[in-house]
Design a protein around this motif. Structure first.
Motif, short mmCIF file in Angstrom:
data_model
loop_
_atom_site.label_atom_id
_atom_site.label_comp_id
_atom_site.label_asym_id
_atom_site.label_seq_id
_atom_site.Cartn_x
_atom_site.Cartn_y
_atom_site.Cartn_z
N ALA A 432 0.85 -1.18 0.00
CA ALA A 432 0.00 0.00 0.00
C ALA A 432 0.89 1.23 0.00
CB ALA A 432 -0.93 0.01 1.22
N ALA A 433 0.41 2.30 -0.62
CA ALA A 433 1.16 3.55 -0.68
C ALA A 433 0.20 4.73 -0.71
CB ALA A 433 2.07 3.58 -1.91
N VAL A 434 0.57 5.75 0.02
CA VAL A 434 -0.14 7.03 0.00
C VAL A 434 0.87 8.09 -0.46
CG1 VAL A 434 -1.41 8.74 1.32
CG2 VAL A 434 -1.65 6.32 1.88
N LEU A 435 0.56 8.75 -1.57
CA LEU A 435 1.46 9.74 -2.15
C LEU A 435 0.76 11.10 -2.19
CD1 LEU A 435 4.02 10.62 -3.71
CD2 LEU A 435 2.90 9.86 -5.81
N ALA A 436 1.39 12.09 -1.61
CA ALA A 436 0.88 13.47 -1.64
C ALA A 436 1.97 14.37 -2.18
CB ALA A 436 0.45 13.91 -0.24
N ALA A 449 -0.92 27.00 -6.79
CA ALA A 449 -0.43 25.71 -6.33
C ALA A 449 -1.56 24.69 -6.35
CB ALA A 449 0.14 25.83 -4.92
N PHE A 450 -1.21 23.42 -6.54
CA PHE A 450 -2.20 22.35 -6.51
C PHE A 450 -1.61 21.16 -5.75
CE2 PHE A 450 0.18 21.98 -10.46
CZ PHE A 450 0.52 20.65 -10.52
N LEU A 451 -2.49 20.29 -5.28
CA LEU A 451 -2.10 19.13 -4.49
C LEU A 451 -2.60 17.87 -5.19
CD1 LEU A 451 -0.99 17.77 -1.91
CD2 LEU A 451 -3.26 18.13 -0.89
N SER A 452 -1.68 16.97 -5.50
CA SER A 452 -2.02 15.69 -6.12
C SER A 452 -1.96 14.60 -5.06
CB SER A 452 -1.04 15.37 -7.26
OG SER A 452 -1.33 14.12 -7.84
N LEU A 453 -3.05 13.84 -4.94
CA LEU A 453 -3.15 12.78 -3.94
C LEU A 453 -3.40 11.44 -4.64
CD1 LEU A 453 -5.52 14.54 -1.37
CD2 LEU A 453 -3.05 14.19 -1.13
N GLN A 454 -2.69 10.42 -4.20
CA GLN A 454 -2.91 9.07 -4.73
C GLN A 454 -2.83 8.06 -3.59
OE1 GLN A 454 -1.01 7.74 -8.46
NE2 GLN A 454 -0.12 9.79 -8.60
N VAL A 455 -3.77 7.12 -3.60
CA VAL A 455 -3.75 6.00 -2.67
C VAL A 455 -3.84 4.73 -3.51
CG1 VAL A 455 -4.88 4.84 -0.74
CG2 VAL A 455 -4.88 7.34 -0.86
N SER A 456 -2.87 3.84 -3.36
CA SER A 456 -2.84 2.61 -4.14
C SER A 456 -2.53 1.44 -3.22
CB SER A 456 -1.80 2.69 -5.26
OG SER A 456 -0.50 2.87 -4.72
N GLY A 457 -2.92 0.27 -3.65
CA GLY A 457 -2.66 -0.92 -2.86
C GLY A 457 -2.86 -2.17 -3.68
N SER A 458 -2.25 -3.26 -3.24
CA SER A 458 -2.42 -4.56 -3.88
C SER A 458 -2.30 -5.64 -2.82
CB SER A 458 -1.38 -4.78 -4.99
OG SER A 458 -0.06 -4.65 -4.49
N GLY A 459 -3.00 -6.73 -3.04
CA GLY A 459 -2.98 -7.86 -2.11
C GLY A 459 -2.81 -9.16 -2.86
N ASP A 479 -6.73 12.02 -6.86
CA ASP A 479 -7.49 13.26 -6.93
C ASP A 479 -6.52 14.43 -6.94
OD1 ASP A 479 -9.64 14.90 -7.09
OD2 ASP A 479 -10.42 14.50 -5.08
N VAL A 480 -6.90 15.51 -7.61
CA VAL A 480 -6.13 16.74 -7.62
C VAL A 480 -6.97 17.84 -7.02
CG1 VAL A 480 -4.97 18.48 -9.02
CG2 VAL A 480 -4.78 16.07 -9.64
N LEU A 481 -6.41 18.50 -6.02
CA LEU A 481 -7.09 19.60 -5.35
C LEU A 481 -6.40 20.92 -5.69
CD1 LEU A 481 -7.52 17.98 -1.80
CD2 LEU A 481 -9.10 17.90 -3.75
N GLY A 482 -7.19 21.95 -5.92
CA GLY A 482 -6.64 23.29 -6.15
C GLY A 482 -6.54 23.69 -7.59
N ALA A 483 -6.88 22.81 -8.53
CA ALA A 483 -6.81 23.17 -9.94
C ALA A 483 -7.74 22.26 -10.72
CB ALA A 483 -5.39 23.07 -10.47
N SER A 484 -8.35 22.81 -11.76
CA SER A 484 -9.18 22.00 -12.64
C SER A 484 -8.28 21.23 -13.60
CB SER A 484 -10.14 22.88 -13.43
OG SER A 484 -9.41 23.75 -14.29
#
Length: 606
Positions: A432-436, A449-459, A479-484
């Protein structure tokens, strides 16, 4: 009746093979017992079966071979707990004790082959009775040896119990413990097998001097800093093996062995030595891959594994990409120089710096960029790590005929969890990984400025025989916050389609599109995969999978148009990982999605 048996025997007995001048052909029919494992063991132990084609024999030698098989069958039956089992063998309908059988074989015609029939009567399954461990020191815990009263009296777990008993004693500090082969007492009237284990634990020991042998260019102080075992501690083989694996993980050593002294030192402690062998400092690798969407790729990696004597790595990569492919518009390249320094300021903390140049000519966009990264990573628990860095990028991106220059500064932060058993071919565990990544544009049309968020995982779930049948699942949400999406640089938008998200579709083709049906990208993504992997024989395997995903134009996951792909694949397993071939087709059609895609590479898809 009670008989003393010195030890249970495993399969594999062999005997002499007689040869005659005129070989006698024969067929063998082994009647099934209803136990597939027992049937395999009986067949594997039989010289009649194993040597039928490879070593023809004459009439008398055929009879000898059949008689010798009787002992092998008895051994196989005992190994499976059938101590009263019988093997009834006949040749052309004659039992082996028929006094006229030899003469019959001598005068029988060479054709057709003489039939040999083997019928097995296993009898009653024996179970384990009393299990006695003698010689345990006062205060020592009785180790778990993996067998218990009432269990079937099978030879393999009984023999394995000796090693588990020895490991259990060593794990309690009895480093010089010895355990004899188990002694078994057979009670045929009660169908019971009693066991005795005789142990000589010796003294309970602490670690003495710790030596490191075989170092050539590695700094000994650095190696000792890596070790998490110390003189004066209680002897613990688990901790020693963890220290051994930790040294191997540096990538500098081709082998690491822990060698115990055969007796304590004058202070009553046990000296140990880590015997290491350093790998060649320099190495070069060639990597190649192909898919119908991205075409072929070829890369050369040059690596220095121990640049300054403390396991520093210098990696230089040069590669050509997008050689053909239905989602490319030209050949691209990728050049990267990376430097990794482990144990910066403290143990389990590394510093990584890289400089790169990349060119991508894709249907979605054209991109040329210079990149630079500085990343500090720390492992703070057995399976957990965290990293924080600084990333700078100068790029020129063309999309739909419009070219923009961007200068971006980001602060990527990642939290990772990984307890899988293999990097390229995991069969159990989770990742699992959380990337900001907060990003500040320094030049370009977008200034906010914008914020890119990703949550990924594998089992990975092992469903049967270890490593043979594996269910693998993965998921991604971003998801990207702060920009279209329109305001983001095209390469910083989310896309789906391709081996990393939804196989069966052209690369990046799932999601919002321009009027000409070229990928536009979005501000949110969701993707998932279910894949079943089955291995055959030693080196072959197959997979079936379903991928699904969607990309939304706005910052709202699960609101875009979904794509779904299904496919099958083949695997050829090598010492460095499986070679992968996947074929996938889209279930939900999207404009310009194509009819199928093929992917070839090294390692599993995820």
């Amino acid at each position: 009746m009670m008989r003393r048996i010195a030890a249970l025997l495993l399969l594999g007995l062999t005997g002499p093979v007689a040869h005659a001048a005129d070989p006698r052909t024969y067929t063998v029919l082994l009647d099934p017992t209803g136990d597939a494992a027992l049937d395999r063991a009986l067949a594997d132990s039989s010289m009649l079966i194993g040597l039928r084609e490879r070593a023809p024999v004459g009439p008398f030698a055929l009879l000898v071979r059949a008689q010798e098989d009787q002992g092998r069958f008895e051994t196989a039956l005992h190994s499976f707990g059938y101590y009263q089992g019988k093997a009834l063998t006949s040749i052309a309908g004659h039992p082996l004790d028929d006094p006229g059988l030899a003469e019959f074989l001598e005068h029988s015609p060479a054709d057709p082959p003489v039939p040999v029939n083997i019928h097995i009567e296993p009898g009653t399954l024996f179970h384990l009775g009393q299990i006695d461990i003698q010689g345990l020191p006062a205060g020592a815990a009785r180790p778990d040896i993996g067998i218990a009263t009432g269990a079937p009296a099978l030879a393999p777990p009984v023999l394995a119990a000796r090693e588990k008993l020895l490991d259990g004693l060593r794990g309690q500090g009895y480093a010089l413990a010895q355990v004899e082969a188990p002694v078994a007492f057979l009670h045929e009237d009660r169908r019971i097998l009693d066991l005795e284990f005789h142990t000589d634990p010796g003294p309970r020991l602490d670690l003495g001097a710790i030596d490191i042998k075989g170092l050539q260019r590695m700094d000994e102080a650095f190696v000792r800093q890596r070790l998490q075992v110390y003189s004066g501690e209680r002897y613990d083989p688990t901790a020693l093996d963890a220290a051994r694996r930790d040294l191997v993980a540096l990538g500098v050593f081709s082998s690491v062995r822990v060698v115990d002294a055969d007796k304590p030192d004058p202070a009553g402690r046990l000296p140990i030595a880590f015997e290491v062998k350093e790998r060649p400092r320099r190495a070069a690798n060639l990597n190649a891959a192909y898919s119908t969407d991205l075409g072929g790729s070829f890369a050369v990696l040059w690596q220095h594994r121990n640049l300054l004597g403390r396991a520093e790595q210098l990696n230089l990569t040069a590669g050509m990409t997008q050689i053909g492919g239905n989602s490319t518009t030209g050949i691209g390249y990728n050049f990267l120089a990376g430097f990794l320094k482990p144990d910066v300021w403290q143990r389990d903390q590394s510093l990584q710096a890289s400089l790169g140049a990349v060119k991508q000519s894709l249907t979605a966009y054209d991109r040329q960029a210079l990149t630079g990264d500085l990343l500090l990573s720390r492992k703070f628990a057995q399976h957990w790590s965290v990293s924080l860095g600084l990333a700078a990028e100068q790029e020129r991106v063309t999309q739909e005929g419009e070219t923009q220059d961007y200068t971006l500064l980001g602060l990527p932060g990642t939290l990772k969890y990984d307890d899988t058993d293999n990097l390229l071919d995991p069969t159990r565990g989770f990742r699992a990984a959380v990337l900001a990544t907060p990003t500040q544009p320094l030049a370009g049309p977008q200034t906010e400025a914008f914020l890119s968020l990703q949550v990924s995982g594998s089992g990975y779930f092992d469903l049967g025989e270890p490593g043979r049948s594996v269910l693998a699942v993965r998921g991604l949400i971003g998801d990207v916050l702060g920009a279209s999406a329109d305001a983001l640089p095209p390469d910083k938008r989310f896309y789906a389609g391709g081996s990393a998200t939804v196989r069966g579709y052209k690369f990046l083709s799932v999601g919002p599109q321009f009027p000409d049906h070229k990928p536009q990208g979005g501000a949110a993504v969701v993707a998932g995969t279910v894949e079943f992997r089955q291995r055959f024989l030693d080196s072959y395997g197959a997979v079936v999978f379903v991928d699904a995903g969607q990309v939304a134009a706005n910052s709202a996951p699960f609101t875009g148009t979904a794509g779904m792909g299904v496919g099958v694949g083949a695997r050829y397993y090598t010492s460095i990982g499986p070679i992968r071939l996947d074929v996938a087709v889209p279930v939900v059609q999207v404009p310009n999605s194509g009819n199928f895609e093929i992917y070839i590479g090294l390692g599993q898809a995820f």
